[in-house]
Design a protein around this motif. Sequence first.
Motif, PDB file in Angstrom:
ATOM      1  N   ALA A  73       0.818  -1.216   0.000  1.00 36.28           N
ATOM      2  CA  ALA A  73       0.000   0.000   0.000  1.00 36.28           C
ATOM      3  C   ALA A  73       0.853   1.267   0.000  1.00 36.28           C
ATOM      4  O   ALA A  73       0.321   2.362  -0.207  1.00 36.28           O
ATOM      5  N   HIS A  74       2.155   1.106   0.247  1.00 37.12           N
ATOM      6  CA  HIS A  74       3.057   2.261   0.275  1.00 37.12           C
ATOM      7  C   HIS A  74       4.078   2.216  -0.864  1.00 37.12           C
ATOM      8  O   HIS A  74       5.194   2.737  -0.735  1.00 37.12           O
ATOM      9  N   GLY A  75       3.702   1.589  -1.979  1.00 37.65           N
ATOM     10  CA  GLY A  75       4.488   1.713  -3.192  1.00 37.65           C
ATOM     11  C   GLY A  75       5.573   0.679  -3.414  1.00 37.65           C
ATOM     12  O   GLY A  75       6.358   0.809  -4.354  1.00 37.65           O
ATOM     13  N   ILE A  76       5.628  -0.369  -2.583  1.00 44.60           N
ATOM     14  CA  ILE A  76       6.606  -1.450  -2.757  1.00 44.60           C
ATOM     15  C   ILE A  76       5.888  -2.658  -3.360  1.00 44.60           C
ATOM     16  O   ILE A  76       4.683  -2.844  -3.153  1.00 44.60           O
ATOM     17  N   GLY A 143      19.890  -4.772  -3.138  1.00 43.03           N
ATOM     18  CA  GLY A 143      19.926  -4.476  -1.713  1.00 43.03           C
ATOM     19  C   GLY A 143      19.570  -5.718  -0.926  1.00 43.03           C
ATOM     20  O   GLY A 143      18.941  -6.650  -1.452  1.00 43.03           O
ATOM     21  N   LEU A 144      19.987  -5.748   0.348  1.00 44.99           N
ATOM     22  CA  LEU A 144      19.736  -6.903   1.204  1.00 44.99           C
ATOM     23  C   LEU A 144      19.278  -6.422   2.570  1.00 44.99           C
ATOM     24  O   LEU A 144      19.983  -5.653   3.234  1.00 44.99           O
ATOM     25  N   ALA A 145      18.097  -6.886   2.990  1.00 46.74           N
ATOM     26  CA  ALA A 145      17.590  -6.597   4.334  1.00 46.74           C
ATOM     27  C   ALA A 145      17.645  -7.877   5.156  1.00 46.74           C
ATOM     28  O   ALA A 145      17.095  -8.906   4.746  1.00 46.74           O
ATOM     29  N   LEU A 146      18.291  -7.821   6.292  1.00 51.11           N
ATOM     30  CA  LEU A 146      18.436  -8.969   7.186  1.00 51.11           C
ATOM     31  C   LEU A 146      17.672  -8.655   8.473  1.00 51.11           C
ATOM     32  O   LEU A 146      18.066  -7.768   9.236  1.00 51.11           O
ATOM     33  N   LEU A 147      16.589  -9.379   8.696  1.00 56.48           N
ATOM     34  CA  LEU A 147      15.687  -9.097   9.809  1.00 56.48           C
ATOM     35  C   LEU A 147      15.829 -10.195  10.862  1.00 56.48           C
ATOM     36  O   LEU A 147      15.502 -11.347  10.612  1.00 56.48           O
ATOM     37  N   ALA A 148      16.350  -9.839  12.038  1.00 58.60           N
ATOM     38  CA  ALA A 148      16.549 -10.807  13.126  1.00 58.60           C
ATOM     39  C   ALA A 148      17.296 -12.038  12.632  1.00 58.60           C
ATOM     40  O   ALA A 148      16.873 -13.174  12.834  1.00 58.60           O
ATOM     41  N   THR A 149      18.409 -11.804  11.976  1.00 54.91           N
ATOM     42  CA  THR A 149      19.197 -12.870  11.351  1.00 54.91           C
ATOM     43  C   THR A 149      20.391 -13.224  12.231  1.00 54.91           C
ATOM     44  O   THR A 149      21.215 -12.357  12.542  1.00 54.91           O
ATOM     45  N   PRO A 150      20.536 -14.495  12.601  1.00 56.86           N
ATOM     46  CA  PRO A 150      21.694 -14.882  13.414  1.00 56.86           C
ATOM     47  C   PRO A 150      22.963 -14.964  12.567  1.00 56.86           C
ATOM     48  O   PRO A 150      22.908 -15.219  11.368  1.00 56.86           O
ATOM     49  N   TRP A 151      24.093 -14.759  13.218  1.00 59.02           N
ATOM     50  CA  TRP A 151      25.374 -14.944  12.549  1.00 59.02           C
ATOM     51  C   TRP A 151      26.371 -15.654  13.474  1.00 59.02           C
ATOM     52  O   TRP A 151      26.836 -16.742  13.180  1.00 59.02           O
ATOM     53  N   ASP A 152      26.666 -15.030  14.610  1.00 59.44           N
ATOM     54  CA  ASP A 152      27.570 -15.660  15.572  1.00 59.44           C
ATOM     55  C   ASP A 152      26.721 -16.427  16.595  1.00 59.44           C
ATOM     56  O   ASP A 152      26.169 -15.850  17.520  1.00 59.44           O
ATOM     57  N   PHE A 153      26.617 -17.733  16.413  1.00 62.60           N
ATOM     58  CA  PHE A 153      25.728 -18.548  17.233  1.00 62.60           C
ATOM     59  C   PHE A 153      26.282 -18.792  18.640  1.00 62.60           C
ATOM     60  O   PHE A 153      25.571 -19.301  19.498  1.00 62.60           O
ATOM     61  N   GLY A 311       3.894  -7.569  15.610  1.00 59.66           N
ATOM     62  CA  GLY A 311       3.325  -7.132  16.879  1.00 59.66           C
ATOM     63  C   GLY A 311       2.524  -5.852  16.751  1.00 59.66           C
ATOM     64  O   GLY A 311       2.451  -5.245  15.677  1.00 59.66           O
ATOM     65  N   PRO A 312       1.920  -5.402  17.861  1.00 59.07           N
ATOM     66  CA  PRO A 312       1.076  -4.195  17.816  1.00 59.07           C
ATOM     67  C   PRO A 312       1.845  -2.922  17.460  1.00 59.07           C
ATOM     68  O   PRO A 312       1.257  -1.961  16.978  1.00 59.07           O
ATOM     69  N   ARG A 313       3.158  -2.923  17.681  1.00 60.00           N
ATOM     70  CA  ARG A 313       3.965  -1.738  17.374  1.00 60.00           C
ATOM     71  C   ARG A 313       4.874  -1.967  16.168  1.00 60.00           C
ATOM     72  O   ARG A 313       5.788  -1.184  15.909  1.00 60.00           O
ATOM     73  N   ALA A 314       4.616  -3.032  15.409  1.00 54.36           N
ATOM     74  CA  ALA A 314       5.512  -3.384  14.305  1.00 54.36           C
ATOM     75  C   ALA A 314       5.617  -2.281  13.265  1.00 54.36           C
ATOM     76  O   ALA A 314       6.697  -2.045  12.703  1.00 54.36           O
ATOM     77  N   ARG A 315       4.505  -1.600  12.995  1.00 49.96           N
ATOM     78  CA  ARG A 315       4.544  -0.539  11.975  1.00 49.96           C
ATOM     79  C   ARG A 315       5.579   0.518  12.343  1.00 49.96           C
ATOM     80  O   ARG A 315       6.365   0.974  11.492  1.00 49.96           O
ATOM     81  N   ASP A 316       5.591   0.921  13.602  1.00 51.35           N
ATOM     82  CA  ASP A 316       6.496   1.984  14.028  1.00 51.35           C
ATOM     83  C   ASP A 316       7.930   1.491  14.198  1.00 51.35           C
ATOM     84  O   ASP A 316       8.881   2.199  13.856  1.00 51.35           O
ATOM     85  N   VAL A 317       8.087   0.275  14.750  1.00 51.00           N
ATOM     86  CA  VAL A 317       9.446  -0.159  15.095  1.00 51.00           C
ATOM     87  C   VAL A 317      10.202  -0.769  13.919  1.00 51.00           C
ATOM     88  O   VAL A 317      11.425  -0.781  13.920  1.00 51.00           O
ATOM     89  N   LEU A 322      12.073   0.302   7.647  1.00 46.09           N
ATOM     90  CA  LEU A 322      12.421  -0.500   6.473  1.00 46.09           C
ATOM     91  C   LEU A 322      11.950   0.190   5.194  1.00 46.09           C
ATOM     92  O   LEU A 322      12.685   0.247   4.195  1.00 46.09           O
ATOM     93  N   LEU A 323      10.737   0.743   5.202  1.00 45.09           N
ATOM     94  CA  LEU A 323      10.224   1.444   4.037  1.00 45.09           C
ATOM     95  C   LEU A 323      11.098   2.643   3.712  1.00 45.09           C
ATOM     96  O   LEU A 323      11.400   2.899   2.524  1.00 45.09           O
ATOM     97  N   ASP A 324      11.538   3.372   4.721  1.00 42.39           N
ATOM     98  CA  ASP A 324      12.405   4.529   4.486  1.00 42.39           C
ATOM     99  C   ASP A 324      13.705   4.104   3.809  1.00 42.39           C
ATOM    100  O   ASP A 324      14.168   4.748   2.852  1.00 42.39           O
ATOM    101  N   TRP A 325      14.289   2.993   4.277  1.00 39.27           N
ATOM    102  CA  TRP A 325      15.525   2.489   3.659  1.00 39.27           C
ATOM    103  C   TRP A 325      15.285   2.042   2.220  1.00 39.27           C
ATOM    104  O   TRP A 325      16.080   2.336   1.326  1.00 39.27           O
ATOM    105  N   LEU A 326      14.172   1.349   1.990  1.00 37.84           N
ATOM    106  CA  LEU A 326      13.853   0.884   0.631  1.00 37.84           C
ATOM    107  C   LEU A 326      13.688   2.077  -0.315  1.00 37.84           C
ATOM    108  O   LEU A 326      14.162   2.041  -1.458  1.00 37.84           O
TER     109      LEU A 326
END
Length: 329
Positions: A73-76, A143-153, A311-317, A322-326
Amino acid sequence: ALIAGIAAYRRHPWQRTLPDPPAIWAHGDARLLDYGDPATPGALPVLFVPSLINRAYVLDLLPDRSMLRWLAAHGIRPLLLDWGWPGPAERAMTLDQVIAGPLECALAYTADAAGTPLVLAGYCMGGLLTLAAALRRPAQVRGLALLATPWDFHAADAGQARRMAATLPLLEPVMAATGTLPVDTLQSLFTLLSPGAIAAKYRAFGRMDQDSPAARDFVALEDWLNDGVPLGAHLARETLGGWYGANTPGRGAWHVCGQAVDPAALSVPAFVASPHADRIVPPASALPLAQLIPRAVLHQPAAGHVGMVAGPRARDVLWLPLLDWLRRL
């Protein structure tokens, strides 16, 4: 109180009725779902890749809790790789075959159809898969977005990670019988990460107004959590033994099809989101990616692993940053 909360959850009438968007491509049981708005031609395509062990619809949980529909809805133009249920072929796959097979085929199809490189966005385990694909297919990725991605286990609790890996010999009989690590077994392993949290959340749910939006949201999320997907036996051995036990990503020892998965070699802009309250992927595990990837933008939302995306605050947090970065891409 715990029993009352579980009973309230079981009798709650809510059921998921949100229809999937059209599937524009398939590979075995995997599908590529197109959330794009036809009224927005030329929108930036973003291919979202979730974990292999959870249903993809966490990113499209409810009409008012859908990151993908909101971004559309926001152009993506969001596209979702829904891994589906592993059949015989998928159960025999290795990580190399998952990445070089359905993931990179979906990436190539989308880039060819759009006529432009696209953004890859990986959530949790999906972030590791997309990082490997972006390094292997740089011409198709912008571009690459990594959301809650583990690296150093081992960064947060090496002992706990090794204990997870040490369960593998105990799991071999069931994997030999089914070709997978079953859903119930996976649930048990993740419960061990925070045993008291499940009892606490059900006690709290039992005290809620059962007709409230908060109760509906709880049931929707719990239904998703309980609607897991088995993990192929080869994948279980590689992830539990290699990632958790040997910490191959964090040590720079993880290779895909012979190529080192080296975040420092990434040549495209990156967005790394590591939520402060993440129990599944602690910040200590995810933050090295932001330090290793050149030009990475680090975002640390005040949220948990799932709350960040649904979550209930996902839009803001998360959704807005993410949209701004995209858009800046």
